[in-house]
Design a protein around this motif. Structure first.
Motif: not given
Length: 472
Positions: A251-252, A254-256, A258, A264-266
């Motif tokens: 998840r981290e 993917e946020n980076s 994005s 926005a994080g996806h």
């Protein structure tokens, strides 16, 4: 009338007259020099990955960094992400705006050769408070032009400084693009590496659960103690905890990713880790090529060139400032001219020679020279840093490849060891600790192999970036 005649006419009333003109012109000869690349140390820039004391023998005609990024990163999903980042990334957009601003500044520097023109119309209405007095109206429409004669290179050096500053700004734009391309690639491969590790942990979770169930059955049959069941259960929870940690890391990442896409994080769509195809043969150009291929190194050199021209500008301040001003005015002011409603023309030439400026000019030159020396040191360090990054990337690829081959054998041996240990446990030929230890060793070996295979991918990306790739 040419420039020399104008200057001579301005200086003629001075005691030293034409002799002074000659001396000034001769003394300004060193003010028109153009920047030339100074000697810089590139010996042994890239270290050999095997021999500690030898410099890598590189190919002078080919360079891995010259390849367009689409030829290096061939995964269609990765290419789509890179293209989106290059279109939307905030840093890259700001870098493009910086280039536009510097282009405008360069236009201003070029226009400094032209005269400055100003229009300042004025009018006056006056009336004397007396019987029979009439209102007096006067007007003046003056146009003035002022031209700074650049005999001593002040404007020229400032223009050249703006030119190299524009080049440095464009270099920064390329460096940002390179960083984004390689940053997206690294995050993409990191995500796939974490996916692969999560799949391994998930498989191991099932294997450890089978061991736990087996030990509970052995305890029910009176063949095992409760301690073996407890250890197997604890091992199962440990594997589950690793899975949770990997999901958090995914998840981290993917946020980076994005954030680089300016979104926005996806969730990031991606391929499979072991389906990737990256170059396996690399060529590095000679050390001097890093001076032009690496945008950050070239920007450091342009900063040096800018300091060189700043020194030229500081030197020019020791010489006279020659200004020619012309004025044309249309006026009806009876008190000012004989024929009202006519043109009034004037031309003035002035020369300002600095004599005592409280040491400011001398200090300015010394500061400019010191900054030039600092810029050279920074440039030399940038070159050494670039060579260091190339060496480290090659070393990382080579060592990771060797480790991955050894770990592949280790995984094969440990997989057989887990099966044999389980069979021995059921026949009381081994203990529950040996079973758990064998499974733990297998899990760690599989995770390590994926990490080293990822390090190979990362080394390719790092090498590509270190050789100045990604800007095309």
């Amino acid at each position: 009338m040419n420039i020399a005649s104008i200057v001579k006419s301005i200086l003629k009333p001075l005691p030293w007259g034409g002799v002074g003109v000659g001396l000034l012109l001769l003394s300004s000869c060193g003010l028109y020099n153009k920047y030339e690349r100074p000697d810089v140390n590139t010996t042994g820039l890239i270290r050999d990955i095997v021999i500690d004391t030898d410099t890598l023998q590189v190919n002078g005609d080919e360079n891995f960094g010259d390849l367009p990024w689409r030829e290096v990163f061939t995964d269609p999903q990765l290419q789509g992400l890179i293209e989106k980042a290059l279109e939307n990334n905030t840093d890259l957009r700001n870098a493009a705006l910086n280039v536009k601003m510097m282009e405008d500044m360069l236009k201003v520097a070029k226009l400094a050769y032209l005269p400055g023109v100003a229009l300042a119309p004025s009018g006056t209405i006056s009336r004397v408070q007396m019987d029979g007095a009439s209102t007096s109206k006067t007007y003046t429409l003056p146009v003035s032009a002022s031209w700074n004669v650049d005999l001593f290179g002040n404007i020229l050096s400032q223009k050249r400084s703006a030119q190299v500053q524009l080049l440095a700004t464009k270099d920064y734009q390329v460096a940002v693009k390179t960083r984004i391309v390689c940053g997206i690639a690294n995050l993409y491969y990191t995500l796939m590496m974490l996916d692969e590790q999560l799949a391994i942990v998930t498989d191991m979770e099932s294997l450890v659960k089978e061991t736990w169930d087996m030990m509970k059955l052995q305890m029910d049959l009176g063949r095992a103690r409760s301690t073996s069941v407890q250890s197997a259960e604890a091992s199962y929870y440990s594997v589950q905890a690793q899975a949770i940690d990997l999901k958090r890391q995914i998840r981290e990442m993917e946020n980076s990713m994005s954030l680089l896409l300016n979104e926005a994080g996806h969730k990031i769509e991606r391929g499979k880790f072991y389906n990737q195809s990256l170059p396996q043969k690399f060529s590095a150009g000679v050390g001097i090529q890093l001076l032009s291929n690496r945008a950050d190194v070239h920007a450091a050199e342009m900063a040096l060139a800018q300091c060189f021209y700043d020194v030229e500008t500081a030197r020019s301040k020791f010489y006279p400032n020659i200004t020619i001003t012309g004025t044309a005015a249309f006026t009806n002011n009876l008190g000012a001219i004989v024929n009202p409603g006519k043109w009034l023309l004037s031309a003035v030439g002035s020369l300002t020679q600095p004599i005592f400026q409280h040491g400011a000019i001398v200090a300015g030159l010394r500061v400019a020279k010191a900054k030039q020396e600092q810029a050279f040191n920074t440039w030399q360090n940038a070159i050494l840093k670039a060579g260091n990054e190339v060496s480290n990337a090659l070393l990382l690829y080579n060592s990771s490849d060797e480790k991955s081959q050894l770990e592949a054998r280790q995984v094969e041996v440990l997989s057989k060891n887990v099966n044999d240990t389980k069979q021995l446990y059921t026949s009381k030929g081994s203990t529950y600790l040996e079973v758990i230890q064998a499974e733990t060793s297998l899990l760690n070996a599989r995770i390590s192999k994926v990490s080293d295979d990822f390090s190979k991918m990362q080394a390719v990306v790092n090498l590509y970036q270190a050789l100045g790739g990604g800007g095309k």
